[in-house]
Design an enzyme around this catalytic site. Structure first.
Site, PDB file in Angstrom:
ATOM      1  N   GLU A 195      35.205  41.077  45.724  1.00 16.88           N
ATOM      2  CA  GLU A 195      35.155  39.633  45.465  1.00 16.88           C
ATOM      3  C   GLU A 195      36.442  39.076  44.873  1.00 16.88           C
ATOM      4  O   GLU A 195      36.461  38.591  43.729  1.00 16.88           O
ATOM      5  CB  GLU A 195      33.987  39.301  44.533  1.00 16.88           C
ATOM      6  CG  GLU A 195      32.633  39.635  45.088  1.00 16.88           C
ATOM      7  CD  GLU A 195      31.492  39.286  44.114  1.00 16.88           C
ATOM      8  OE1 GLU A 195      31.777  38.930  42.961  1.00 16.88           O
ATOM      9  OE2 GLU A 195      30.332  39.381  44.519  1.00 16.88           O
ATOM     10  N   GLU A 378      26.385  43.518  48.533  1.00 19.75           N
ATOM     11  CA  GLU A 378      25.609  43.153  47.352  1.00 19.75           C
ATOM     12  C   GLU A 378      24.648  42.034  47.726  1.00 19.75           C
ATOM     13  O   GLU A 378      25.013  41.100  48.448  1.00 19.75           O
ATOM     14  CB  GLU A 378      26.476  42.604  46.214  1.00 19.75           C
ATOM     15  CG  GLU A 378      27.297  43.621  45.483  1.00 19.75           C
ATOM     16  CD  GLU A 378      28.103  43.001  44.343  1.00 19.75           C
ATOM     17  OE1 GLU A 378      27.717  41.927  43.832  1.00 19.75           O
ATOM     18  OE2 GLU A 378      29.127  43.597  43.981  1.00 19.75           O
TER      19      GLU A 378
HETATM   20  O1  IFM Z   1      27.346  41.743  38.692  1.00 13.24           O
HETATM   21  C1  IFM Z   1      28.041  41.069  39.697  1.00 13.24           C
HETATM   22  C2  IFM Z   1      28.980  42.006  40.424  1.00 13.24           C
HETATM   23  O2  IFM Z   1      29.857  42.653  39.558  1.00 13.24           O
HETATM   24  C3  IFM Z   1      29.791  41.237  41.438  1.00 13.24           C
HETATM   25  N1  IFM Z   1      28.953  40.445  42.293  1.00 13.24           N
HETATM   26  C4  IFM Z   1      27.940  39.628  41.663  1.00 13.24           C
HETATM   27  C5  IFM Z   1      27.122  40.454  40.705  1.00 13.24           C
HETATM   28  C6  IFM Z   1      26.021  39.593  40.072  1.00 13.24           C
HETATM   29  O3  IFM Z   1      26.543  38.487  39.423  1.00 13.24           O
END
Ligand code: IFM
Length: 477
Positions: A195, A378
């Site tokens: 990200e 994710e």
């Molecule tokens: O916890 C985070 C992760 O580190 C990166 N993506 C979003 C998740 C939830 O906010």
């Protein structure tokens, strides 16, 4: 100015129709999905959020250690000094993910654990920890998917400007080179960044995340240097691990204006260009989106975009919800995140439940970037505390969130998107950055007083789903 959390997260305009109130939670998903046995189901975690042991075996401070321990950046004054204590309990955690029948694990390595000093030698104890992790994973038949950089820059690089310093891009490439030379033969999937947009914006533009820098110049320069470091790292990985599958992970969140006003439309267009376009366009197309190209010009040297543009084997998409945006002229970075405060039944961390947004995100990448192979790296749901007293760890909201997102993921596959995997965020409740330990994303509960792990209802549901897909017969017609 809105409060931090309100500024970051958005509420949908109305409850969404895909999750009827009476949807039977426990009997729904496992038999109705058709991902099949070759689909890669996994769990995702990151080093800083779960490891703890921040000063053990030679690890030095990263930017989050400094951020946690100076000022009042983290909710309740929390820190990640211990968090899940995964550093000491790693075999138990690997056993939990293997017991669920999950065969893929995306994790990250801690840069300040592996290279604790500027220009210093490798920390053999740090490398030994990740070797032990790989031993456990391989022993249990779980494939490692390594993410090289999940936001924990060594403080010694931050002292030189961190991501606002172009040199950090070359440092990342050096790190990627060394780590892949060491672990190359043991890891089949390599992701460079997690990200970049979030790290650049929240950490360097808004200052809600480490290193707490603010302003548009810091935001834009950090993002360009992340893109550059990513391109250089992909080159290093290609040279060192030619047999591996190489990619990176982006937060892809469709952006919507909160109202029909022209200002909101413009704010949404700029944020879309900065959040989604300024990460994916350089990687796939070798250019920045026209709307923000001039902003990057001061940092983007001749030849940079050719480096940013790399052929990757697969893209990880992190998806939680859409971004709903409202323009506010008071806001310093040209764009403003607003929330309209409409009640939404299913929400996590004030994130709206918008599973159709996952479909939109996947199809956008599929259509715009030449049908790349995608996996959802994710997707997850936070609650403040799961389970009612005496009832076990029931987390219906999470389960419904995952089920609905998976349904739309399946729809994207049916529409032709090349989606080969889905990784839940996250295996364990953990340190949720500026939200501290309060927001829990785990399918496994962690009691932070005792560090006891207890699977939640969603863990069993996900396990049943994964096992049902592994057993599916694929009939070719
Ligand atoms: O916890 C985070 C992760 O580190 C990166 N993506 C979003 C998740 C939830 O906010």
């Amino acid at each position: 100015m809105m409060k931090r959390r309100e500024a970051m997260r958005f509420l949908a305009a109305a409850p969404l129709p895909f999750v009827p109130d009476d949807w039977p939670i426990t009997q729904r998903a496992p038999t109705s999905y058709a991902f099949g046995p070759d689909f890669n189901f996994g769990f995702s975690t990151s080093a800083y959020q779960i490891e703890g042991a921040v000063h053990e075996d030679g690890r030095t401070d990263g930017i989050w250690d400094i951020f946690c321990h100076t000022g009042h950046h983290i909710r309740n004054g929390d820190n990640a000094d211990i968090t899940c204590d995964h550093y000491h309990r790693m075999p138990e955690d690997v056993a939990l993910l293997a017991a669920a029948g999950v065969r893929n694990y995306r994790y990250s390595v801690s840069w300040p654990r592996l290279y604790p000093e500027m220009n210093g030698p490798a920390n053999s104890k740090g490398f030994a920890f990740y070797d032990r992790l790989l031993d456990e994973l391989h022993d249990k038949g779980v494939s490692p998917w390594l993410c090289l950089y999940h936001w924990d820059l060594p403080q010694y690089l931050q002292a030189r400007g961190g991501w606002t310093n172009r040199d950090t891009a070359y440092r990342l490439a050096e790190f990627s080179d060394k780590v892949s030379r060491y672990f190359g033969s043991r890891i089949g999937h390599w992701m460079v960044l997690n990200e970049a947009a979030v790290h650049a914006y929240l950490g360097h533009g808004l200052g809600f995340h480490a290193p707490g820098m603010t302003g548009k110049d810091n935001w834009v320069s950090a993002l360009h240097h992340l893109n550059l470091g990513q391109g250089l790292s992909v080159q290093a990985l290609r040279a060192n691990v030619p047999q591996a599958r190489i990619g990176t992970v982006a937060s892809v969140e469709p952006v919507r204006p909160s109202t029909k006003s022209a200002d909101d439309a413009q704010a949404a267009a700029v944020l879309d260009a900065m959040w989604n376009g300024a990460v994916l366009d350089p990687l796939f197309l070798g250019e920045y989106p026209a709307l923000v190209r001039d902003d990057f010009a001061p940092y983007c040297r001749s030849g940079d975009l050719a480096v940013c543009r790399q052929k990757i084997d697969l893209l990880g998409i992190n998806y939680y919800s859409r971004l709903h945006i409202r323009y506010d002229p008071k806001y310093a970075l040209d764009v403003f995140f607003g929330s309209n405060n409409d009640p939404v039944k299913y929400k996590a961390l004030n994130v709206p439940m918008e599973p159709d947004g996952l479909y939109e995100a996947v199809m956008h990448v599929h259509d715009r970037y030449g049908r790349p192979e995608i996996f959802i790296s994710e997707n997850g749901f936070a609650t403040v505390k799961d389970g009612k007293p005496g009832s076990g760890l029931e987390d219906d909201g999470r389960l419904e969130y995952l089920a609905a997102n998976l349904a739309f993921l399946q729809k994207s596959r049916e529409a032709g998107a090349n989606v080969s995997g889905y990784f839940v965020w996250s295996l364990l409740d953990n340190f949720e950055w500026d939200a501290g330990m309060k927001y829990r994303f785990g399918l496994v509960d962690v009691d932070f007083a005792t560090l006891k792990r207890t699977p939640k209802q969603s863990y069993y549901w996900y396990s049943a789903l994964v096992r049902s897909q592994a057993k599916m017969q694929v009939v070719k017609v």
